[in-house]
Design an enzyme around this catalytic site. Structure first.
Site, PDB file in Angstrom:
ATOM      1  N   GLU A 398       0.699  -1.313  -0.195  1.00  0.00           N
ATOM      2  CA  GLU A 398      -0.051   0.108  -0.097  1.00  0.00           C
ATOM      3  C   GLU A 398       0.912   1.312  -0.063  1.00  0.00           C
ATOM      4  OE1 GLU A 398      -3.099  -0.336   3.004  1.00  0.00           O
ATOM      5  OE2 GLU A 398      -4.029  -1.797   1.866  1.00  0.00           O
ATOM      6  N   GLU A 495      -6.910  -7.662  -1.405  1.00  0.00           N
ATOM      7  CA  GLU A 495      -7.355  -7.694  -0.475  1.00  0.00           C
ATOM      8  C   GLU A 495      -8.795  -7.107  -0.103  1.00  0.00           C
ATOM      9  OE1 GLU A 495      -5.305  -5.178   2.783  1.00  0.00           O
ATOM     10  OE2 GLU A 495      -3.465  -5.777   2.293  1.00  0.00           O
TER      11      GLU A 495
END
Length: 819
Positions: A398, A495
């Site tokens: 991320e 995710e």
């Protein structure tokens, strides 16, 4: 137990202190006989001075590195060795203070996480400073093997086997790389023999080792007359490995015989144009075959790595394979897992998306830091690259998104500095080393990313969450999770997920009576995600009635049950959406080729997104995963009042099947009506629409049914025992269901060989029937199911010795109308 109640906070002083490990040892050999003697640490956590006989050997500052110190001149017959640790918290704070040019956010985690600051300034497991699902335990110690190595001439440090398939000759070859520490002052010549008996392959090579770090790279061509069985992911074939014996006979020094396993598989990450859709595909081809990735995300299995034994890993990974998973992502805020982890994945056919250990933060790029990272990456790639299970290296978790979406409110004028640092760290250092060390698998710089599109945009794309490129992470706790239209029709979902609470039996071990309420201090303390407990209740409230009881402990247990029902149902809906999107493009979106929910396992006993509780117990979500990841599955969704059923298949051939659709009334165990649709073609490795009917027509056909009084179930059946799980589709929220009555559930338990059989009976239709045997370790064949027949047989697979009496005594049966 450091996990008991509030001990994570009570024991904080331990990590603020500095600790020294020391001991006296006798040298078990004559030190004069050896040219080189090293003290080797496979893992030091993290910042330490290392001394032997009061002589400083050096320092360590990276938990993920291997350290080797030359002690030839200082070792005696009796020695005193010391490892003087510095508090990781103090070190990180000091590093941050010294970085005066500009700040490197985030400074500290949100208060709800009860964590420590500046984790990004120390090369240590990032979540050990706290995370939204785990405690802060910034450990200090020797977390992997430490040993003394004595040798003359040369010593083997790294050894790896990498398979390649040469398309032009249709032949497999094996690259064998050996890296030595050569202490001889001149080159050493010799012979290396490689023998793979099962593949009738034997070759001998003349080699020469150069002083220093000498390496030998051999290319072994596999005998063409031998049939090579490839390594396949779980559900797609066998995980065949071949024993390889590599023998080094050098003119000086000793003979080395290395026995290892070679696996043959190829991997490609395909990013190419898709007709009718802007952007690019993002999917994996294994041995030339596109594979839909099904699985979850892996976090460290414990805050204290020495508690993570082989048996613990086997239980968790076997549970993943048993739920029809074929992949896990080793997430970048934990650790590069131990060798056992990857060995088990090789054996079970679990593919690994391997992050490098950088997560949710920006990182420094000063010279010392980069050198430490370069050593870490080189060590980890050399250590792990022989594993067929690893199919991808990924630079971070991320961090592209953090810059692109400006998580840390960086002034626009300063953005360039951080972009430059990002490229320097993940591209010019990490990527460069990975590509030099390992040419056999793909690399992406981040997750989520737009893949080659991100590269084109200078490694940080405008929107890393773009559904037309790469992978996405997606979380939405406030929308109704049964509404599939909120989910991104992405190329790859790496995710996504929903929280739930672990079973009462898991919490009981680390709590006391006053903690057993959803609003207790303990329950608030264990929840590290902002508003997490409220979000679960809100999501439950969309479709279920909240617990009605006034008995506080029953209310707590009922709430736990509902969080697990909600989590399982939400993740099922989202995963089925991703699986059914694999073969279609709608409004330019689709061709989804991966679903990895967050997360597989737990680090402690607390509410989290996991499907396996700390200790390995299956939550309802894990039982649901066994179905929603099944190789053959019918999936239903409603679109503008029309019921659509897709046939989803991971099987390698097309099948002619029968689809059976049954409508049941909540008030009766006798089905209202059944429809069998014959000769339905379910295509190999795809998702195709196989049935469409408006709900109104369906209800008309099955008289006496309304949306609120009935439910639809369906399954696929074919020849030779081929059958999908039975799936269901709710026509209304269950809080509005009409005719549901409280069922009397009973079970008789009997032993059969080494499993236990539960013969279940119900007096009424019962949604989400759950069997719980407390803390008896094991799992059921099915759980959390809709019981629409009077009887059902469920098998219990014990993980430790138990008895039918014990199981019967511990059993609680719960269904939705019991709360």
């Amino acid at each position: 137990d450091p996990y008991y109640r509030f001990n994570d906070v009570m024991y904080r002083w331990i990590s603020l202190d500095n600790w020294t490990y020391s001991r006296t040892f006798k040298t078990p050999f004559d030190v004069r006989k050896w040219q080189r003697i090293n003290l080797v640490f496979e893992g030091v956590d993290t910042v330490a001075h290392i001394l032997i006989n009061n002589v400083t050997l050096g320092t360590t500052d990276n938990m993920f590195n291997r350290y080797s110190f030359d002690i030839t001149s200082v070792i005696k017959e009796v020695n005193f060795v010391e490892v003087r640790f510095l508090s990781a918290i103090s070190y990180a704070a000091e590093q941050s203070r010294c970085h005066t040019a500009y700040s490197i956010p985030p400074a500290c985690p949100p208060p709800v996480q009860k964590g420590e600051c500046h984790a990004n300034f120390i090369r240590k497991e990032q979540c050990s400073f706290g995370w939204d699902w785990g405690p802060s335990f910034p450990t200090q110690g020797i977390w992997k093997d430490v040993r003394i190595e004595a040798y003359n001439y040369y010593h083997l440090i790294y050894f790896s086997l990498t398979p390649f398939f040469v398309k032009s000759t249709q032949q497999w070859s094996l690259e064998i790389e050996s890296i030595f520490d050569v202490v001889s002052s001149k080159p050493i010549a010799g012979l290396v023999t490689v023998n793979i008996p099962k593949l009738q392959t034997q070759q001998t090579y003349n080699v020469k080792l150069q002083p220093g770090e000498g390496s030998i790279v051999l290319l072994v061509n596999i005998n063409k007359s031998s049939t090579v069985e490839a390594w396949w992911p779980n559900g797609h074939g066998k995980q065949t490995g071949y024993n390889v014996t590599t023998t080094f006979i050098m003119e000086a020094g000793y003979k080395i015989e290395k026995i290892s396993k070679a696996y043959f598989r190829t991997v490609e990450l395909v990013q190419e144009p898709i007709p009718g859709s802007p952007g690019l595909s993002f999917y994996f081809r294994i041995n030339g075959r596109p594979i839909f990735i099904k699985g979850s995300n892996w976090i460290p299995a414990d805050s204290f790595q020495d508690r993570v034994t082989y048996d613990k890993l086997w239980l968790l990974l076997k549970s993943a394979a048993d739920a029809n998973m074929n992949a896990l992502r080793v997430w970048g805020g934990g650790v590069y897992e131990q060798d056992d982890f990857y060995d088990i994945c090789d054996e079970l056919g679990i593919m690994i998306w391997q992050d490098f250990m950088f997560a949710c933060a920006l990182y420094p790029t000063d010279q010392n830091y980069l050198e430490s990272v370069r050593a870490e990456v080189s060590h980890q790639v050399r250590r792990l690259k022989s594993h067929p299970s690893i199919i991808l290296w990924s630079g971070n978790n991320e961090n592209e998104a953090a810059i692109a979406s400006d998580w840390f409110s960086i002034p626009h004028a300063d953005r360039e500095v951080y972009v430059k640092d990002y490229v320097l760290l993940y591209v010019k250092n990490i990527r460069e080393i990975v590509l030099a060390e390992d040419k056999s698998r793909p690399f992406v710089a981040s997750s989520p990313t737009n893949g080659v599109e991100s590269v084109k945009e200078g490694w940080i794309s405008q929107n890393p969450y773009d559904t037309h490129y790469g992978d996405t992470h997606f979380y939405d706790y406030s929308s109704d999770c049964w509404n599939w239209t909120v989910y991104p029709k992405t190329r790859f979902a790496s995710e996504y997920g929903f929280q739930s609470w672990p079973s009462f039996s898991t919490l009981e071990k680390v709590s006391s009576t006053e903690d057993w309420s959803y609003t207790s201090n303990f329950s608030l303390h264990r929840q590290h995600h902002e508003n997490g407990n409220d979000q679960m209740l809100q999501q439950i409230g969309y479709h279920f009635k909240l617990p009605q009881t006034t008995d506080p402990i029953k209310k707590f247990k009922d709430t736990i049950y509902l969080t697990q029902v909600m989590q399982a149902q939400c993740t099922k809906t989202e995963t089925e959406f991703y699986r059914s999107s694999q073969s279609e493009i709608i409004n330019g979106e689709g061709h989804t080729m991966g679903a990895l929910y967050w997360q597989l396992n737990d680090i402690w006993q607390a509410p989290s997104w996991a499907s396996l509780e700390y200790g390995g117990k299956w939550k309802l979500l894990h039982y649901f995963a066994q179905h929603f990841f099944a190789p053959l599955l019918p999936v239903a969704y409603e679109d503008k009042g029309v019921l659509c059923i897709y046939g989803v298949s991971d099987l390698h051939t097309d099948h002619e099947l029968t689809l059976k659709v049954t409508v049941h009334s909540w008030s009766s165990l006798e089905p209202v009506c059944t429809l069998a649709k014959d000769s339905v073609t379910v295509r190999a490795q795809s998702a195709v629409p196989i049935y469409k009917e408006s709900i109104n027509d369906l209800l008309e056909r099955c008289r006496n049914c309304t949306r609120k009084s009935c439910v639809v179930t369906f399954y696929l059946v074919g020849e030779g025992g081929l059958r999908s799980p039975t799936n269901h589709h709710f026509l209304s929220s269950l809080k509005d269901a009409v005719g549901l009555e409280k069922a009397q559930l009973s079970a008789a338990v009997s032993q059969q060989d080494d499993v236990y059989v539960f013969d279940l009976q119900t007096t009424a239709v019962a949604p989400f029937v759950t069997l719980d045997v407390g803390s008896i370790k094991g799992r059921f064949s099915d759980n959390g199911f809709l019981m629409i027949e009077k009887k059902k047989v469920v098998v219990f697979y014990p993980w430790e010795p138990t008895s039918a009496e014990e199981l019967e005594k511990s059993l609680t049966l719960t269904s939705l109308m019991d709360v």
